[in-house]
Design a protein around this motif. Sequence first.
Motif, mmCIF file in Angstrom:
data_model
loop_
_atom_site.group_PDB
_atom_site.id
_atom_site.type_symbol
_atom_site.label_atom_id
_atom_site.label_comp_id
_atom_site.label_asym_id
_atom_site.label_seq_id
_atom_site.Cartn_x
_atom_site.Cartn_y
_atom_site.Cartn_z
ATOM 1 N N VAL A 1 0.788 -2.391 -5.316
ATOM 2 C CA VAL A 1 -0.577 -2.764 -4.982
ATOM 3 C C VAL A 1 -1.330 -1.487 -4.651
ATOM 4 O O VAL A 1 -0.942 -0.732 -3.764
ATOM 5 C CB VAL A 1 -0.623 -3.757 -3.790
ATOM 6 C CG1 VAL A 1 -2.063 -4.061 -3.422
ATOM 7 C CG2 VAL A 1 0.146 -5.021 -4.130
ATOM 8 N N THR A 2 -2.405 -1.234 -5.395
ATOM 9 C CA THR A 2 -3.241 -0.063 -5.199
ATOM 10 C C THR A 2 -4.679 -0.519 -5.040
ATOM 11 O O THR A 2 -5.214 -1.211 -5.913
ATOM 12 C CB THR A 2 -3.123 0.894 -6.400
ATOM 13 O OG1 THR A 2 -1.739 1.233 -6.585
ATOM 14 C CG2 THR A 2 -3.938 2.152 -6.191
ATOM 15 N N GLU A 3 -5.260 -0.166 -3.892
ATOM 16 C CA GLU A 3 -6.637 -0.538 -3.590
ATOM 17 C C GLU A 3 -6.858 -2.036 -3.780
ATOM 18 O O GLU A 3 -7.858 -2.464 -4.356
ATOM 19 C CB GLU A 3 -7.602 0.288 -4.441
ATOM 20 C CG GLU A 3 -7.522 1.773 -4.154
ATOM 21 C CD GLU A 3 -8.436 2.604 -5.028
ATOM 22 O OE1 GLU A 3 -9.214 2.044 -5.837
ATOM 23 O OE2 GLU A 3 -8.360 3.837 -4.908
ATOM 24 N N GLY A 4 -5.897 -2.829 -3.334
ATOM 25 C CA GLY A 4 -6.006 -4.282 -3.407
ATOM 26 C C GLY A 4 -5.723 -4.881 -4.768
ATOM 27 O O GLY A 4 -5.809 -6.097 -4.946
ATOM 28 N N ARG A 5 -5.372 -4.075 -5.736
ATOM 29 C CA ARG A 5 -5.113 -4.548 -7.092
ATOM 30 C C ARG A 5 -3.620 -4.505 -7.371
ATOM 31 O O ARG A 5 -2.960 -3.490 -7.136
ATOM 32 C CB ARG A 5 -5.853 -3.655 -8.084
ATOM 33 C CG ARG A 5 -5.926 -4.206 -9.485
ATOM 34 C CD ARG A 5 -6.861 -3.363 -10.330
ATOM 35 N NE ARG A 5 -6.431 -1.982 -10.318
ATOM 36 C CZ ARG A 5 -6.077 -1.274 -11.388
ATOM 37 N NH1 ARG A 5 -6.150 -1.820 -12.573
ATOM 38 N NH2 ARG A 5 -5.677 -0.032 -11.283
ATOM 39 N N THR A 6 -3.084 -5.621 -7.884
ATOM 40 C CA THR A 6 -1.662 -5.710 -8.197
ATOM 41 C C THR A 6 -1.413 -5.160 -9.591
ATOM 42 O O THR A 6 -2.073 -5.557 -10.554
ATOM 43 C CB THR A 6 -1.182 -7.173 -8.129
ATOM 44 O OG1 THR A 6 -1.449 -7.671 -6.814
ATOM 45 C CG2 THR A 6 0.290 -7.287 -8.436
ATOM 46 N N ILE A 7 -0.449 -4.255 -9.661
ATOM 47 C CA ILE A 7 -0.082 -3.625 -10.930
ATOM 48 C C ILE A 7 1.407 -3.871 -11.151
ATOM 49 O O ILE A 7 2.217 -3.661 -10.256
ATOM 50 C CB ILE A 7 -0.364 -2.112 -10.902
ATOM 51 C CG1 ILE A 7 -1.844 -1.859 -10.615
ATOM 52 C CG2 ILE A 7 0.086 -1.445 -12.194
ATOM 53 C CD1 ILE A 7 -2.157 -0.442 -10.235
ATOM 54 N N THR A 8 1.774 -4.337 -12.349
ATOM 55 C CA THR A 8 3.180 -4.537 -12.674
ATOM 56 C C THR A 8 3.579 -3.598 -13.802
ATOM 57 O O THR A 8 2.771 -3.262 -14.668
ATOM 58 C CB THR A 8 3.472 -5.990 -13.088
ATOM 59 O OG1 THR A 8 2.725 -6.307 -14.263
ATOM 60 C CG2 THR A 8 3.142 -6.959 -11.965
#
Length: 125
Positions: free
Chosen positions: A62-69
């Motif tokens: 999670v970066t700056e509230g954004r989920t990245i997979t």
Amino acid sequence: MKYVILIYSNPESREIWGRLTVEQRTEGLKAYAALDADLDASGERLFSEALDDVSKAKRVAVTEGRTITTDGPFAEVKEHLAGFFLLDCESLERAVEIAARVPEAELGLVEVRPVLNLDEVAHRA
């Protein structure tokens, strides 16, 4: 005390599994079923599972509230976690005794670790 038995696979163990006949694989899986049954009877097995191939895994960030997979595998190693047992047994020696029954122990691919009691950690000075 709780212990986890971690079962790893590596290229050698996957090659061995790949060479087995269906009958031999069935017998190998029966060893796990017998271990599960024994640990259920003793009340020591809390949970156990085999894990699917690492290529099917996802790493989550999670970066700056954004989920990245990101697709797996992730580690640049030959060994991957293949399964585990979560036990509640009387001692580390007993957990090691149980771990020795895991077929991968013959290949040196089994690890026993105590489970960290977070309540105890919170109260340490």
